[in-house]
Enzyme design. Structure first.
Site, short mmCIF file in Angstrom:
data_model
loop_
_atom_site.label_atom_id
_atom_site.label_comp_id
_atom_site.label_asym_id
_atom_site.label_seq_id
_atom_site.Cartn_x
_atom_site.Cartn_y
_atom_site.Cartn_z
CG ASP A 213 53.54 -28.48 -6.80
OD1 ASP A 213 54.64 -29.04 -6.60
OD2 ASP A 213 52.87 -28.65 -7.83
CE LYS A 239 59.55 -31.88 -11.71
NZ LYS A 239 58.39 -31.01 -11.53
C1 LIG Z 1 57.24 -31.22 -12.28
C2 LIG Z 1 56.02 -30.55 -11.74
C3 LIG Z 1 54.75 -31.14 -11.87
C4 LIG Z 1 54.60 -32.42 -12.64
O1 LIG Z 1 53.38 -33.05 -12.51
P1 LIG Z 1 53.22 -34.53 -13.09
O2 LIG Z 1 51.82 -34.88 -12.83
O3 LIG Z 1 54.22 -35.39 -12.40
O4 LIG Z 1 53.53 -34.50 -14.54
C5 LIG Z 1 53.68 -30.49 -11.30
N1 LIG Z 1 53.82 -29.32 -10.62
C6 LIG Z 1 55.04 -28.72 -10.49
C7 LIG Z 1 55.18 -27.44 -9.76
C8 LIG Z 1 56.16 -29.32 -11.07
O5 LIG Z 1 57.36 -28.73 -10.97
#
Ligand SMILES: *Cc1c(COP(=O)(O)O)cnc(C)c1O
Length: 416
Positions: A213, A239
């Site tokens: 991720d 982000k």
């Molecule tokens: C911001 C973030 C998400 C966000 O997921 P969405 O489906 O866009 O809401 C997921 N995993 C991590 C590690 C994040 O920092």
């Protein structure tokens, strides 16, 4: 601390920040971003990047021309290809990924589901999904859902919360039962950066797949997914890629794996021939098979300007400024916050840290409210952490110092 030593510390920090800003090769790019009246320090660019100054015109042109004038012809002219062309560009500029492996599609959560589910089905004898206990909630929730749905098991890693996950933590957890290891490259809380190439190798040693991720690293840390041998990755675009609220995420699947993976939401956009309207689903041969329905074209517009600014700056220069900002934040923390009992919740070594610094104090929830009311915008993470998110292309050193001093002032005021 006496008032005069406090003033001296403050002056020294501002002087240092002024020197660093004057020498910052990326400073001319600050002007590319929209002004935010009333905000004196935006320290949340790691959660929601700022809009580009030219975005209103870009959106207006889109409505007038691409949509308003070309109408449905734009699907053939550009929109059908957009998930791949934009994915390829992100791959080239920020991921170290050759073309044909990155696609812009759904939210990070949905792409996590598609990829974890596909990885779990890849070798049915491998039933375990390894995930870190402190990983972002959506990652854990999706993994648990896939385990329930497929009769699999979750294996939880519990690494040191500040240092983050290590190669040894992972190597000790992977076995011949591991289907996939799901990890954040940069931890959303501590900012700890994992050793992605070494961990990827350890996962492969056990014959399993790795899913990184990249939400808190894409656009701020140089990534080399192809060279590292990464199997799967996902990442946010709102982000450090400044795509705007709800802009779609991207997924990466390495070329050699694409033919073998079946994702669970078989829709017409992921079919081999979208307009064949045939009786049965046959997946597209390449990365397009990750698509399901009509791509969110409007929501893909916001990130385009930022991706080009990163290309112009070069990701290594972005990282160099990121390190400079977080190092300054740490020096300011040492000078004015540590003496007040504020804890450092991020690694001290820049090589082990991403783009944000997290600090902790029991009164930080109230302090954050005060700061927001004053136009100083960090974010609060339960139970008592403030994250100072320092997006390098939009944040100055002076702003960083202003933010840390504002935390000091709000904290001091909250204690009386
Ligand atoms: C911001 C973030 C998400 C966000 O997921 P969405 O489906 O866009 O809401 C997921 N995993 C991590 C590690 C994040 O920092």
């Amino acid at each position: 601390m006496t008032d005069s030593t406090a003033d001296a510390a403050e002056t020294a920090l501002y002087d240092e920040a002024a020197d660093l800003d004057a020498a910052d090769p990326l400073a001319p790019l600050l002007d590319r971003f929209a002004d935010a009246p009333g905000v004196s320090a935006y320290l949340d660019g790691n959660s929601l990047g700022r809009p580009m100054r030219d975005l209103p015109e870009r959106l207006a042109r889109f409505v007038r021309e691409d949509w308003g004038t070309r109408l449905i012809r734009s699907w053939d002219e550009q929109w059908m290809a957009m998930p791949e062309t934009l994915g390829d560009r992100i791959g080239e500029v920020a991921l170290g990924a050759a073309a044909g492996q990155t696609i812009v599609a759904d939210s990070t959560s949905v792409l996590l589901y598609k990829l974890i589910r596909a990885a779990r089905a890849h070798d049915p004898a491998r039933t375990e999904i390894v995930i870190e206990e402190g990983n972002f909630p959506t990652d854990r929730f999706v993994a648990a859902g896939v385990a329930d749905e497929t009769g699999g098991t979750i294996v939880r890693l519990a690494p040191d919360p500040v240092r983050g996950v290590s190669v040894d933590d992972v190597a000790a957890a992977v076995t011949e039962r591991t289907a996939v290891v799901v990890l954040s490259h940069v931890d959303y809380r501590s900012g700890a950066m994992a050793d992605a190439p070494a961990i990827t190798a350890a996962v492969h040693e056990a014959g399993a797949l790795v899913l990184w991720d990249l939400c808190h690293s894409v656009g701020v840390i140089p990534l080399d997914l192809d060279a590292w041998g990464v199997d799967l990755a996902v990442g946010c675009t709102y982000k450090y890629l400044n795509g705007g609220p709800g802009s779609p995420a991207f997924a990466y699947v390495r070329t050699g794996l694409q033919g073998a993976l079946r994702q669970p939401i078989q829709g017409w956009f992921g079919a081999k021939d979208v307009f064949a309207m045939g009786p049965a689903y046959e997946p597209a041969p390449g990365i397009r098979r990750l698509l399901s329905g009509t791509p969110p074209v409007l929501s893909m517009l916001g990130m385009q300007g930022m991706i080009e600014v990163i290309a112009e700056a070069g990701i290594d220069a972005v990282r160099a400024k990121s390190v400079s900002l977080t190092e300054l934040a740490l020096r300011a923390y040492d000078a004015v916050l540590a003496p007040l009992g504020v804890r450092l919740l991020s690694p001290r070594d820049a090589a082990l840290r991403g783009g944000h610094v997290t600090i902790g104090h029991p009164r930080f929830q109230a302090v954050t409210q005060t700061l927001w009311a004053e136009g100083v915008i960090p974010d609060f993470r339960f139970p008592d952490g403030i994250r100072l998110g320092l997006s390098p292309l939009t944040t100055t050193h002076a702003e960083t110092v202003r933010g840390v001093l504002a935390v000091r002032d709000a904290l001091s005021a909250s204690g009386v």
